[in-house]
Design a protein around this motif. Structure first.
Motif, short mmCIF file in Angstrom:
data_model
loop_
_atom_site.label_atom_id
_atom_site.label_comp_id
_atom_site.label_asym_id
_atom_site.label_seq_id
_atom_site.Cartn_x
_atom_site.Cartn_y
_atom_site.Cartn_z
N VAL A 168 -40.76 -3.08 17.50
CA VAL A 168 -41.63 -4.05 18.16
C VAL A 168 -41.03 -5.45 18.14
O VAL A 168 -41.18 -6.22 19.11
N ASP A 169 -40.35 -5.81 17.08
CA ASP A 169 -39.84 -7.17 16.94
C ASP A 169 -38.52 -7.39 17.67
O ASP A 169 -38.31 -8.41 18.32
N SER A 170 -37.60 -6.41 17.60
CA SER A 170 -36.29 -6.60 18.22
C SER A 170 -36.20 -6.01 19.62
O SER A 170 -35.33 -6.38 20.41
N GLY A 171 -37.09 -5.06 19.93
CA GLY A 171 -37.03 -4.38 21.22
C GLY A 171 -36.05 -3.23 21.28
O GLY A 171 -35.96 -2.53 22.29
N ALA A 172 -35.29 -2.99 20.21
CA ALA A 172 -34.30 -1.90 20.19
C ALA A 172 -35.00 -0.55 20.29
O ALA A 172 -36.04 -0.32 19.66
N GLU A 173 -34.43 0.36 21.09
CA GLU A 173 -35.01 1.69 21.28
C GLU A 173 -34.02 2.77 20.85
O GLU A 173 -32.80 2.58 20.93
N TYR A 174 -34.58 3.89 20.40
CA TYR A 174 -33.72 5.01 20.00
C TYR A 174 -34.56 6.29 19.99
O TYR A 174 -35.78 6.26 19.94
N TRP A 175 -33.85 7.42 20.05
CA TRP A 175 -34.49 8.74 20.02
C TRP A 175 -34.39 9.32 18.62
O TRP A 175 -33.39 9.15 17.94
N THR A 176 -35.43 10.02 18.20
CA THR A 176 -35.44 10.73 16.92
C THR A 176 -35.85 12.18 17.17
O THR A 176 -36.97 12.42 17.65
N PRO A 177 -35.00 13.16 16.88
CA PRO A 177 -35.39 14.56 17.05
C PRO A 177 -36.31 15.03 15.94
O PRO A 177 -36.35 14.44 14.86
N TYR A 178 -37.06 16.09 16.21
CA TYR A 178 -37.97 16.64 15.19
C TYR A 178 -37.97 18.16 15.25
O TYR A 178 -37.69 18.76 16.29
#
Length: 461
Positions: free
Chosen positions: A103-113
Motif C-alpha cells: 500500500v505504501d510503495s505501490g510495489a506489486e508481486y505474485w505469491t503462489p499457494y
C-alpha cells in the motif's frame, strides 16, 4: 504438489478474526517445517475487535490497544509471515496464486499457494449522497476509523451529533456520543430502530432511547449532508427537515467485501457473500476456504442462507478453516441468528426468526409477549423486561425470541439460542432446569414464562 521448498504454503487474505484464527489454528496443527503460512492485511492493525470500537469511543475502553487481541509481531513470533499494509488485488484460482500490492510503495508481486483462505471481511455501506465525504462525516469499521472519529470529537467545539441508521452500530454509537456529552439525533429509514426486531419490540427501543435523551427520527430518508463555508459538515437533510450536526456517524450497516472473489469467478449467494460447504470450503473448490464477514451462512431455523456479520461467527469460521487447512477435520453447521446489544442501560437481544422471516419461508406461527422482571420483584434492583416469543403452529417448535429490558435482560437470549439449536418445542422449554435465586431471577424465569404462554396458545390453537 507443494511449492515452498517441499513445504505446503497456506495463503490468507485478511488479517482480522477469521483470517488470523485460521492461520493460528493451522500453525497449531502443523509446524513451520511442514506448512508455510503467508497472510496479507491491507490495514495498520490485525486481530482487533471492531465490536469494541463504540466502547472505546464512548470511553468505557480507555485505550485502542485494549482492542487488539494479538499484534502483528506476536503472529510473526508464531512463524506466520504476516505482511501488513499489503492488499491482495487479484486471485488467480487456476494458477493458484494471488497478486499483492504494498500500500505504501505501490510495489506489486505474485505469491503462489497450495491452499488459500479468503477472509476479506465487510465494507461499510456508504450512501452516494452529496456531501457524504465532507470532513466530520465518519464510518466506524476499523481502528483507524475509530481514531479519526475521536480526533474529530476532540477538535469539534460544537456538541451536536447525528447518527444515520438505527441498527446495532447506530444505537451503540448513539450511546458513545451521549457518554461524551453530545446532543444526539438518530435518523432512521424505518419507522422504528433495530430492524432486526419486530416493529412492536423496536417501538420499545424507540421509547427507551428517547427517555435517555436521544432524539429519534423515523421514516426519514437522508438526502444530503450539508456543509458550511469551511467545507465541514453542518447538517443532515431529509426530504422534510434539516438536523444540525457538528459530527455525523454513518451506521447503516455493512456488505460482504467480495469483489476479489467475484472477479475470480467464485460462487456468491443472494446477499453477495461467498458460498461454502460445512467445512467452510468454497463451493466447487478443493483448496480454497472462506470465512468471516465475507460469507453467507445457513440459518438452522429457516433453512435459508443468511448474511450475519459477527465476530463470534468469524472466530469460529477461522477455527474450522484452520483445522481443515492444517489436515484435521471440522465443520460449521450454521447459526440461529443470535445478537445482543445495548444503548446506555437498555439491553436489546434477539435470536431465531422475526415474524416476517417466518412468513417469508412459509411457516405458520403463534406469538406471545410477556412483561416480567430481571430478579424477584421484591429484591432490590429488579428491572422490567419484555420477552416476545414465536412458536410454530401445531408442532410448538420454538422459532424465535426477542428481549428488551434493563440490566440482566440481554444475555437471557442465550437460553433461547440453545433451545433453537436443539430444536426444542416451547412445551419442552417450560421444563428447563434453570438456575434460580431472588438476586438473579423470579422463580419463573421470564423466558420460561413466555414459553408457558406460547405452549398454552399452541395447544388452544
Amino acid at each position: 504438489m507443494s511449492i515452498a521448498g517441499g513445504r505446503e504454503r497456506l495463503v490468507v487474505i485478511g488479517g482480522d478474526a477469521a483470517g488470523m484464527s485460521a492461520a493460528s489454528q493451522a500453525r497449531r496443527l502443523r509446524g513451520p517445517g511442514e506448512l508455510e503460512i503467508v497472510a496479507f492485511e491491507r490495514g495498520h492493525f490485525t486481530s482487533f475487535s471492531a465490536c469494541g470500537i463504540p466502547y472505546w469511543v464512548g470511553g468505557q475502553v480507555p485505550e485502542r490497544d485494549r482492542l487488539i487481541a494479538r499484534t502483528a509481531d506476536e503472529h510473526r513470533a508464531r512463524d506466520i509471515d504476516l505482511r501488513m499494509r499489503t492488499e491482495v488485488t487479484e486471485v488467480d484460482v487456476a494458477g493458484q496464486r494471488v497478486r499483492a500490492r504494498d500500500v505504501d510503495s505501490g510495489a506489486e508481486y505474485w505469491t503462489p499457494y497450495d491452499k488459500l483462505v479468503i477472509a476479506t471481511g465487510a465494507r461499510p455501506v456508504r450512501p452516494d449522497l452529496p456531501g457524504v465525504d465532507a470532513p466530520g462525516v465518519h464510518g466506524v469499521q476499523t481502528l483507524d476509523d475509530g481514531q479519526a472519529l475521536l480526533d474529530t470529537l476532540a477538535g469539534t467545539p460544537g456538541r451536536r451529533a447525528v447518527v444515520v441508521g438505527a441498527g446495532y452500530i447506530g444505537v451503540e454509537m448513539a450511546e458513545a456520543l451521549i457518554r461524551r456529552g453530545f446532543e444526539v439525533t438518530v435518523v432512521n429509514r424505518g419507522r422504528e430502530p433495530m430492524s432486526t426486531l419486530d416493529p412492536d419490540m423496536g417501538r420499545l427501543v424507540h421509547r427507551a432511547m428517547e427517555g435517555l435523551g436521544i432524539t429519534m427520527v423515523g421514516d426519514a430518508e437522508v438526502t444530503e449532508v450539508l456543509t458550511g463555508r469551511d467545507g465541514r459538515v453542518r447538517a443532515v437533510a431529509t426530504r422534510d427537515a434539516e438536523f444540525p450536526a457538528d459530527v455525523v456517524i454513518l451506521g447503516i450497516g455493512v456488505r460482504p467485501e467480495t469483489a476479489l472473489a467475484r472477479a475470480a469467478g467464485l460462487p456468491l449467494g443472494a446477499h453477495g457473500g461467498l458460498l461454502t460447504d460445512l467445512a467452510m470450503r468454497v463451493r466447487g473448490q478443493e483448496n480454497v476456504w472462506a470465512g468471516g464477514d465475507c460469507v453467507e451462512v445457513l440459518n438452522l431455523v429457516s433453512g435459508q442462507q443468511q448474511y450475519v456479520p459477527l465476530g463470534t461467527h468469524a472466530n469460529k469460521h477461522g477455527q474450522v478453516i484452520g483445522t481443515n487447512a492444517g489436515g484435521g477435520y471440522a465443520t460449521f453447521p450454521g447459526v440461529v441468528g443470535t445478537a445482543v446489544s445495548k444503548v446506555c442501560d437498555l439491553e436489546i437481544a434477539r435470536t431465531g426468526l422475526r415474524e416476517k422471516d417466518a412468513r417469508r419461508v412459509g411457516l405458520r406461527f403463534e406469538t406471545v409477549t410477556i412483561e416480567s422482571t430481571s430478579r424477584a420483584g421484591y429484591y432490590p434492583g429488579a428491572a422490567p423486561m419484555t420477552v416476545k416469543m414465536l412458536a410454530e403452529t401445531r408442532t410448538g417448535r420454538l422459532l424465535g425470541v426477542q428481549i428488551v429490558g434493563r440490566e440482566g435482560a440481554g444475555k437471557r437470549v442465550d437460553i433461547a439460542a440453545v433451545a433453537l439449536t436443539a430444536r426444542m418445542t416451547v412445551e419442552e422449554m417450560t421444563a428447563l432446569d434453570l438456575g434460580y435465586a431472588p438476586p438473579f431471577s423470579p422463580v419463573w424465569d421470564p423466558v420460561l414464562v413466555a414459553a408457558r404462554k406460547a405452549a398454552s396458545k399452541v395447544r388452544s390453537g
